[in-house]
Motif scaffolding. Structure first.
Motif, mmCIF file in Angstrom:
data_model
loop_
_atom_site.group_PDB
_atom_site.id
_atom_site.type_symbol
_atom_site.label_atom_id
_atom_site.label_comp_id
_atom_site.label_asym_id
_atom_site.label_seq_id
_atom_site.Cartn_x
_atom_site.Cartn_y
_atom_site.Cartn_z
ATOM 1 N N ASP A 106 2.061 8.811 -7.967
ATOM 2 C CA ASP A 106 2.442 8.610 -6.561
ATOM 3 C C ASP A 106 3.215 7.314 -6.342
ATOM 4 N N SER A 107 3.875 6.817 -7.393
ATOM 5 C CA SER A 107 4.757 5.641 -7.260
ATOM 6 C C SER A 107 4.034 4.449 -6.637
ATOM 7 N N VAL A 108 2.940 4.043 -7.278
ATOM 8 C CA VAL A 108 2.176 2.916 -6.756
ATOM 9 C C VAL A 108 2.774 1.615 -7.280
ATOM 10 N N GLY A 109 3.911 1.219 -6.688
ATOM 11 C CA GLY A 109 4.569 -0.014 -7.076
ATOM 12 C C GLY A 109 3.865 -1.222 -6.481
ATOM 13 N N LEU A 110 4.221 -2.406 -6.986
ATOM 14 C CA LEU A 110 3.612 -3.616 -6.454
ATOM 15 C C LEU A 110 3.932 -3.790 -4.977
ATOM 16 N N ALA A 111 5.149 -3.407 -4.567
ATOM 17 C CA ALA A 111 5.525 -3.558 -3.159
ATOM 18 C C ALA A 111 4.583 -2.759 -2.264
ATOM 19 N N LEU A 112 4.227 -1.546 -2.688
ATOM 20 C CA LEU A 112 3.302 -0.722 -1.906
ATOM 21 C C LEU A 112 1.926 -1.381 -1.842
ATOM 22 N N LEU A 113 1.447 -1.903 -2.982
ATOM 23 C CA LEU A 113 0.129 -2.523 -2.999
ATOM 24 C C LEU A 113 0.087 -3.783 -2.136
ATOM 25 N N VAL A 114 1.195 -4.525 -2.091
ATOM 26 C CA VAL A 114 1.260 -5.712 -1.227
ATOM 27 C C VAL A 114 1.094 -5.294 0.232
ATOM 28 N N VAL A 115 1.769 -4.213 0.624
ATOM 29 C CA VAL A 115 1.653 -3.737 2.004
ATOM 30 C C VAL A 115 0.238 -3.235 2.272
ATOM 31 N N LEU A 116 -0.341 -2.497 1.324
ATOM 32 C CA LEU A 116 -1.710 -2.009 1.501
ATOM 33 C C LEU A 116 -2.674 -3.182 1.700
ATOM 34 N N ASP A 117 -2.402 -4.298 1.040
ATOM 35 C CA ASP A 117 -3.286 -5.453 1.156
ATOM 36 C C ASP A 117 -3.225 -6.091 2.536
ATOM 37 N N SER A 118 -2.170 -5.767 3.296
ATOM 38 C CA SER A 118 -2.038 -6.325 4.645
ATOM 39 C C SER A 118 -2.770 -5.478 5.692
ATOM 40 N N LEU A 119 -3.271 -4.309 5.286
ATOM 41 C CA LEU A 119 -3.976 -3.435 6.211
ATOM 42 C C LEU A 119 -5.428 -3.870 6.371
ATOM 43 N N SER A 120 -6.044 -3.444 7.442
ATOM 44 C CA SER A 120 -7.479 -3.656 7.581
ATOM 45 C C SER A 120 -8.196 -2.741 6.579
ATOM 46 N N PRO A 121 -9.426 -3.087 6.177
ATOM 47 C CA PRO A 121 -10.147 -2.220 5.238
ATOM 48 C C PRO A 121 -10.235 -0.769 5.703
ATOM 49 N N ALA A 122 -10.466 -0.541 6.995
ATOM 50 C CA ALA A 122 -10.585 0.832 7.501
ATOM 51 C C ALA A 122 -9.248 1.561 7.423
ATOM 52 N N GLU A 123 -8.156 0.865 7.774
ATOM 53 C CA GLU A 123 -6.826 1.481 7.677
ATOM 54 C C GLU A 123 -6.502 1.832 6.231
ATOM 55 N N ARG A 124 -6.808 0.921 5.349
ATOM 56 C CA ARG A 124 -6.504 1.140 3.931
ATOM 57 C C ARG A 124 -7.272 2.338 3.391
ATOM 58 N N LEU A 125 -8.546 2.418 3.732
ATOM 59 C CA LEU A 125 -9.354 3.536 3.265
ATOM 60 C C LEU A 125 -8.827 4.858 3.802
ATOM 61 N N ALA A 126 -8.520 4.904 5.094
ATOM 62 C CA ALA A 126 -8.033 6.146 5.700
ATOM 63 C C ALA A 126 -6.730 6.589 5.063
#
Length: 294
Positions: A106-126
């Protein structure tokens, strides 16, 4: 097969998927392994004989474990977190081994993970469970103590953030490499105009040099990033081509073997739209670069 061996066998069938879930949730390879181990412990002490969809059950358990870990991170922070690059997955340019390929689907690049890290835990999980692993909102909602409708809204908000800040890279690795090679060539030659031409006008460069380090910066715009690249152009000859989370990138290692940085590039339509740099000396020393010696 005795009962204990059967339990291990059933769990191991799903380990790869669970590690992929945990890496997307946590952005840390070691923490992802810890989360998978905790998921195993919970599975081992739970009667799952009446569970019809074990993959789904284990995925939600891993999601809950990761959610708790994310919340624990937040509770320990006394000050806002500085930029921290997720753990990169480094592969030889010739290809990714099967275990890494499963981790990076699913193309889990570092840029995507950086953005995911900016989400709240609930947003990230959902977002991670629903959009990446097709877990229904009805199953996610109890984990965050929200209604399915609210959980859907959280995932939608996260999706908009991801689409706006982490565009999907060109699928053609050769095309990616052309842009990255052009970047390093221009930086080596100090050719400012050539650098600007290979960068998207709205390119963003994120650099993690460690807590409090001057190299921990976020830069925007082609001209600003090009100026930075010219400044560090003398390091370009030490760039060793690599796949960083499945996309064209480089590990910069000098002639004495000193690890200077790992650089991941997001290339869209032949232009570099994001550069993610890990230059924290402590974390660089811990990286496994053996794949580059093949």
């Amino acid at each position: 097969m005795d009962e204990s061996a059967e339990l291990i066998f059933r769990f191991e069938e799903h380990r790869t998927r669970l590690r992929a879930v945990a890496y997307r949730m946590l952005g840390s390879l070691s923490e992802a392994d810890d989360a998978v181990q905790e998921t195993w412990l919970r599975f081992n002490r739970t009667d799952t004989s009446d569970v019809e969809n074990l993959a789904g059950w284990l995925t939600t358990v891993a999601g809950r474990v990761c959610l708790n870990m994310l919340r624990s991170r937040e509770s320990r922070r006394e000050e806002p977190l500085e930029l921290r690059m997720p753990d990169p997955v480094i592969s030889h340019e010739g290809g990714i081994d099967p275990e890494q390929e499963a981790l990076l689907a699913d193309s889990v690049g570092l840029a995507l993970l950086v953005v995911l890290d900016s989400l709240s835990p609930a947003e990230r999980l959902a977002f991670v469970l629903h959009d990446m692993f097709a877990v229904p909102f009805d199953a996610i909602a109890p984990l965050i103590e929200r209604t399915p409708a609210t959980t859907r809204q959280l995932a939608s908000r996260a999706r908009r953030r991801v689409q706006g800040q982490a565009p999907v890279p060109d699928p053609d690795l050769t095309r990616q490499r052309v842009a990255v090679d052009a970047f390093f060539a221009a930086a080596r030659d100090g050719d400012f105009d050539a650098l600007v031409s290979v960068l998207d006008p709205d390119v963003v460069l994120r650099s993690d040099g460690g807590v409090g380090h001057s190299l921990s910066v976020v830069l925007h715009s082609a001209r600003t990033v090009a100026s930075q690249a010219v400044t560090f152009g003398k390091l370009s000859p030490f760039a060793r081509p690599a796949l960083i989370n499945g996309t064209a990138g480089a590990a910069v290692v000098d002639t004495h073997g000193m690890r200077i940085s790992v650089m991941a590039f997001s290339v869209v339509d032949g232009k570099i739209v994001a550069i993610d740099v890990l230059s924290d000396p402590d974390r660089l020393r811990a990286l496994d670069l053996s794949a580059l010696d093949r």
